[in-house]
Write an enzyme that holds these catalytic residues in place. Structure first.
Site, PDB file in Angstrom:
ATOM      1  N   HIS A 179       0.572  -7.198  -1.971  1.00 31.85           N
ATOM      2  CA  HIS A 179      -0.865  -6.445  -2.103  1.00 31.85           C
ATOM      3  C   HIS A 179      -0.907  -5.781  -3.442  1.00 31.85           C
ATOM      4  O   HIS A 179      -0.124  -5.155  -3.793  1.00 31.85           O
ATOM      5  CB  HIS A 179      -0.932  -5.641  -0.954  1.00 31.85           C
ATOM      6  CG  HIS A 179      -1.214  -6.042   0.396  1.00 31.85           C
ATOM      7  ND1 HIS A 179      -0.622  -5.741   1.470  1.00 31.85           N
ATOM      8  CD2 HIS A 179      -1.930  -7.237   0.708  1.00 31.85           C
ATOM      9  CE1 HIS A 179      -0.835  -6.510   2.481  1.00 31.85           C
ATOM     10  NE2 HIS A 179      -1.678  -7.373   2.171  1.00 31.85           N
ATOM     11  N   GLU A 182      -0.624  -2.144  -4.356  1.00 34.84           N
ATOM     12  CA  GLU A 182       0.439  -1.264  -3.958  1.00 34.84           C
ATOM     13  C   GLU A 182       1.556  -1.119  -4.875  1.00 34.84           C
ATOM     14  O   GLU A 182       2.737  -1.632  -4.827  1.00 34.84           O
ATOM     15  CB  GLU A 182       0.888  -1.965  -2.560  1.00 34.84           C
ATOM     16  CG  GLU A 182       0.101  -1.873  -1.498  1.00 34.84           C
ATOM     17  CD  GLU A 182       0.086  -2.485  -0.278  1.00 34.84           C
ATOM     18  OE1 GLU A 182      -0.533  -2.614   0.731  1.00 34.84           O
ATOM     19  OE2 GLU A 182       1.242  -3.280  -0.040  1.00 34.84           O
ATOM     20  N   ARG A 235      -6.745  -5.546  -3.647  1.00 35.49           N
ATOM     21  CA  ARG A 235      -5.585  -5.770  -2.618  1.00 35.49           C
ATOM     22  C   ARG A 235      -5.403  -7.346  -2.718  1.00 35.49           C
ATOM     23  O   ARG A 235      -4.200  -7.710  -2.513  1.00 35.49           O
ATOM     24  CB  ARG A 235      -6.126  -5.353  -1.205  1.00 35.49           C
ATOM     25  CG  ARG A 235      -5.200  -5.752   0.167  1.00 35.49           C
ATOM     26  CD  ARG A 235      -5.849  -5.201   1.256  1.00 35.49           C
ATOM     27  NE  ARG A 235      -5.336  -5.840   2.331  1.00 35.49           N
ATOM     28  CZ  ARG A 235      -4.491  -5.280   3.015  1.00 35.49           C
ATOM     29  NH1 ARG A 235      -3.785  -4.179   2.575  1.00 35.49           N
ATOM     30  NH2 ARG A 235      -3.941  -6.040   4.201  1.00 35.49           N
TER      31      ARG A 235
HETATM   32 ZN   LIG Z   1       0.458  -3.997   1.933  1.00 31.73          ZN
END
Ligand SMILES: [Zn+2]
Length: 428
Positions: A179, A182, A235
């Site tokens: 992702h 993150e 994301r």
């Molecule tokens: Zn994640």
């Protein structure tokens, strides 16, 4: 069209792109807030989910079986407030202005960059991570090996490093930054690589030298670069869709494992949880599956790094009525991780359980796929925090988070050893 409805339409177009674009063409989140909303009944949950479907105004940051974290545009705040009052749902504000957090993160990154190009006082870019990897590989040629999973949609190489001090070690695969937003995950993965090679601490040396490490610091390279350059909250991957103007797929819903079953992903290309047009539609995920598939006999443990919410999530994601055959062992190794982390002076608490128990149904994720490939210890680890900063964890927390990961992984692997999971898998 009246002026008012014209303005409304204009706003919707701007928001559909994520948020308004500033002069430097970065997506800005001025006065976007994040609320933690707790629900008690299925009816309240459904209502909140319905609200969150208004993607122009709401974005789910985190969802579990009892709470939701929602990012809300300033324009939708009063509607949101009246809705939760009407339905008696309790809500608490975590973040009053998302852009402020992004700005201070950027300031910290700039300040740290003045002392040198790479380090753990800031979030590094993909170029910086790759340049540092080259340095590490050049400095430790006897115990490191470079590998590539393959190419991303935009043609970037997805790189990894293997660290091996001796033959016949059990294998641990670390997937990180699938992702894009993150960032704490690649920061932690690179810190671990550095510790494994440079630490003089006896415990770390033992951990490093008695396992073979396969570490991919950034799997979703296109999304990661886009998150650094254009939209901090990005994301997904960056591959366009044939059926929508919305870009990207949630790569952690794209593995060929119960793909799209039980609404474990969205079929809407504009959703943050879009599973893609078909399993392995994303070249990054196909490449990861090909690579891990080719060495699966050497992999005893797979850990997928995520943020945030301080959780260890085991298979399965598609059902909470059926559990993996070694569920008790999976829980024991997760408990070992959590207990070890909690004993550190930071006192950080991790919870654990299966994905479907703790969160919701999620399918096509790395841990489930790896488990099906015979990797019996396969975990998603959600790092710090529990929502105060969410995805925009201040750089000052990188090293504390990484220290927790190190001590947690040590305890997890000790427990795996004790339970017999680190034996050679290749019995030929
Ligand atoms: Zn994640």
């Amino acid at each position: 069209m009246s002026l008012n409805s014209f303005l409304v339409a204009l706003t919707i177009v701007a928001l559909a792109q994520g948020a308004s674009l500033g002069q430097d063409e970065r997506v800005r989140y001025d006065n976007y807030s994040v609320y933690k909303v707790r629900f008690e009944t299925q009816e309240q949950r459904n209502l909140l989910r319905k609200l969150a479907e208004g993607r122009e105004n709401f974005r789910i940051w985190y969802e579990a079986n009892d709470e939701l974290h929602l990012m809300i545009t300033p324009g939708a705040l009063s509607d949101f407030n009246s809705e939760i009052h009407r339905t008696n749902i309790s809500a608490k504000m975590f973040i009053s202005n998302v852009q402020e957090l992004i700005d201070s993160e950027e300031d910290a990154n700039l300040r740290a960059s003045r002392d040198g190009s790479f380090g753990w006082k800031k979030y590094n870019t993909l170029d910086e991570i790759y340049a540092w990897l080259d340095e590490i590989l050049a400095n430790y040629p006897a115990v490191t090996e470079s590998f590539a999973l393959g190419q991303s949609y935009e043609g970037r190489t997805i790189r990894g490093i293997k660290i091996s001090y001796k033959s016949n070690n059990p294998g641990v695969f670390i997937e990180s930054n699938i992702h894009a937003n993150e960032w704490i995950t690649s920061a932690t993965a690179t810190w671990l690589i550095n510790e494994f090679l440079t630490s003089t601490d006896e415990l770390v040396r033992n951990l490093a030298e008695s396992h073979d490490w396969y570490i991919v610091p950034v799997l979703n390279v296109d999304g990661f670069v886009y998150a650094h350059e254009k939209n901090r909250m990005w994301r997904k991957t960056r591959q366009p869709s044939n059926i929508s103007s919305c870009i990207g797929v949630d790569p952690n819903r794209n593995y060929d494992s119960r793909w799209m079953e039980n609404e474990g992903a969205s079929s809407d290309p504009c959703s943050e949880f879009y599973g893609g047009p078909h399993p392995f539609s994303e070249p990054e995920i196909q490449a990861m599956a090909d690579f891990v598939g080719s060495i699966k006999d050497k992999i005893n443990v797979l850990l997928a790094f995520h943020s945030y919410s301080q959780l260890l999530l085991s298979p399965y994601g598609h059902t909470n009525e059926e559990f993996p055959p070694n569920y008790d062992d999976l829980m024991a190794v997760a408990k070992a991780y959590g207990d070890a982390v909690e004993r550190l002076p930071y006192g950080t608490v991790y919870r654990y359980g299966s994905v479907a128990e703790i969160l919701y149904f999620a399918t096509g994720a790395t841990n489930d796929w790896a488990y099906e490939q015979g990797v019996e210890i396969a975990y998603t680890i959600e790092f710090r925090d529990t929502g105060r900063y969410g995805f925009i964890l201040p750089p000052v927390q990188i090293i504390p988070n990484a220290e927790e990961a190190l001590i947690g992984i040590t305890a997890l692997l000790d427990k795996c050893e004790e339970l017999g999971y680190l034996k050679p898998k290749n019995t030929q």
